[in-house]
Design an enzyme around this catalytic site. Structure first.
Site, short mmCIF file in Angstrom:
data_model
loop_
_atom_site.label_atom_id
_atom_site.label_comp_id
_atom_site.label_asym_id
_atom_site.label_seq_id
_atom_site.Cartn_x
_atom_site.Cartn_y
_atom_site.Cartn_z
N HIS A 1 0.81 -1.22 0.00
CA HIS A 1 0.00 0.00 0.00
C HIS A 1 0.85 1.27 0.00
O HIS A 1 0.34 2.36 -0.26
CB HIS A 1 -0.97 0.00 1.20
CG HIS A 1 -0.32 0.32 2.51
ND1 HIS A 1 0.01 -0.64 3.44
CD2 HIS A 1 0.05 1.50 3.05
CE1 HIS A 1 0.56 -0.07 4.49
NE2 HIS A 1 0.59 1.24 4.28
N SER B 1 4.40 2.67 7.91
CA SER B 1 4.01 1.46 7.19
C SER B 1 5.18 0.96 6.35
O SER B 1 6.01 1.74 5.91
CB SER B 1 2.83 1.75 6.28
OG SER B 1 1.67 2.01 7.03
N ASP C 1 -0.36 -7.55 1.68
CA ASP C 1 0.25 -6.21 1.72
C ASP C 1 1.77 -6.33 1.74
O ASP C 1 2.43 -6.14 2.76
CB ASP C 1 -0.25 -5.46 2.94
CG ASP C 1 0.07 -3.97 2.89
OD1 ASP C 1 0.51 -3.50 1.82
OD2 ASP C 1 -0.12 -3.30 3.92
#
EC number: 3.4.21.6
Length: 455
Positions: A251, A405, A308
């Site tokens: 992402h 992230s 992910d």
């Protein structure tokens, strides 16, 4: 004459009684020196009463045959008799590794669980990888009836068949300037409440950042990579896997027009001194599920952020040093059966230090405990797939929020550090009972190796 003689005899008898008593009756302590108590004879009615161990062997000294008459069972008699004669040899729990102790007269016998032997079950038979990882420093697999050890890339197996020896100065997973055990151990973080609490948000946000973590020392997290956008801003983290490969979250890739990478830094405030590394190609997992709708929308996909994971291929090789070292890639079995059964992992990044505040210029590091899958699934309003796992605290007033992230979740085994997760998403900040959600690297080992083998 006769009455007088009778009177004399009576007086003589009465005078002699106290003297006789003082000579015959002794104190018990003195009498016990030369008098041995013998078993009293049972009365007529006592002989037909049922056996009683207290009456037979506690109130009096009994024989083994008398004890057998009470128990009417040879095994129970032996168990009682062994303790009765010289005490319980098993009272000190001499059998190791949950072995079972059986008392004997002047000795004991240990019955060992599988994979253990010895008088006290103290010897471990490494015939199973489930028993102490087969005594392997890194990877273990069962070959026929024995265990076989192997090592991560850039290590060779030691002559003992168990240890792993680094083949170079910058072998994977080695942080030469590691934090000392007192600072890095999980109990200290919990008791002092220094650790950050990794939690989730009202909507599954991909922007998890480390809040209130400790400043990293130079070289403490040498596998840390930082992704920079076209504006020179930090937008995600990553993990160095090889001189030309950086692992990150899928992402992260659609958040910017261009991506550059920084490695070996713990302070990125001085933009003029940091070196940006160019990217050649980015591989995003084809099954990645991006969020197509905002949280609350009727079509919002509650399995968003599944798969992910992405790998960045560098244009030029990363130069390794004491401050730049790749994390080791585990085997799937080693990650699942050994690493993820440790108490905790290590997370690092340049995330926000407070909710809605700017990102940190210094690298932060925290230790977070693994959370069992059942608790993880119950804590979330969203689906926790097989490609995800939870870590963090559920009550401490620290949190992870908005940011790093793609960064590393690392688990140490001995002195070697392995990549076990990728920072993925969360539900809010500082919410009780919520945890950080990570991409489970062990599910993607074949995919990672396939991408890294591409020319």
């Amino acid at each position: 004459m006769a009455p007088q003689l009778l009177l004399c005899l009576i007086l003589t008898f009465l005078w002699s009684v106290p003297e006789a008593e003082s000579n015959v009756f002794l104190k018990s302590k003195v009498a016990n020196r030369f008098l041995q108590r013998t078993k009293r004879s049972n009365s007529l009615f006592e002989e037909i009463r049922p056996g009683n161990i207290e009456r037979e062997c506690i109130e009096e000294k009994c024989s083994k045959e008398e004890a057998r008459e009470v128990f009417e069972d040879n095994e129970k008699t032996e168990t009682f008799w062994n303790v009765y004669v010289d005490g319980d040899q098993c009272s000190s729990n001499p059998c190791h590794y949950h072995g079972t102790c059986k008392d004997g007269i002047g000795s004991y016998t240990c019955t060992c669980l599988p994979n253990y032997e010895g008088k006290n079950c103290e010897k471990v038979l490494f015939k199973s990888c489930r028993a102490f990882n087969g005594n392997c420093w890194h990877f273990c697999k069962r070959v026929q009836s024995e265990t076989q050890c192997s090592c991560a890339e850039s290590y060779r197996l030691g002559v003992d068949g168990h240890s792993c020896v680094a083949e170079g100065d910058f072998s994977c997973g080695r942080n030469i300037k590691a934090r000392n055990k007192r600072e890095a151990s999980l109990p200290d973080f919990v008791q002092s409440q220094k650790a950050t609490l990794l939690k989730k948000s009202d909507n599954p946000s991909p922007d998890i950042r480390i809040v209130n973590g400790m400043d990293s020392k130079l070289g403490e997290c040498p596998w840390q990579a930082v992704l920079i956008n076209e504006k020179g801003e930090v937008f995600c983290g990553g993990t160095i896997l090889s001189p030309i490969h950086v692992l990150t979250a899928a992402h992260c890739i659609n958040q910017t027009k261009s991506v550059s990478v920084i490695v070996g830094e713990i302070d990125i405030s001085r933009k003029e001194t940091r070196r940006l590394l160019s990217v050649d190609k980015i591989y995003v997992h084809t099954k990645f599920v991006p969020p197509n709708y905002y949280y609350g929308h009727q079509n919002f996909d509650r399995v968003a952020y599944d798969y992910d994971i992405a790998i960045i291929r560098m244009k030029t090789p990363i130069q390794f040093s004491e401050n730049v070292v790749p994390a080791c890639l585990p085997t799937a079995d080693f990650a699942n059966e050994v690493l993820m059964k440790q108490d905790s992992g290590i997370v690092s990044g340049f995330g926000r230090i407070r909710f809605k505040e700017p990102t940190s210029n210094t690298l932060k590091v925290i230790t977070v405990p693994y959370v069992d899958r059942h608790t993880c699934m119950l804590s979330s309003d969203f689906r926790i797939t097989q490609n995800m796992f939870c870590a963090g605290y559920d009550t401490l007033p620290q949190d992870a929020c908005e940011g790093d992230s793609g960064g590393p979740h690392i688990t140490a085994y001995g002195d070697t550090h392995f990549i076990t997760g990728i920072v993925s998403w969360g539900e809010g900040c500082a919410r009780k009972g919520k945890y950080g959600v990570y991409t489970k690297v062990s599910r993607f080992i074949p995919w990672i190796k396939k991408i890294m083998s591409l020319k």
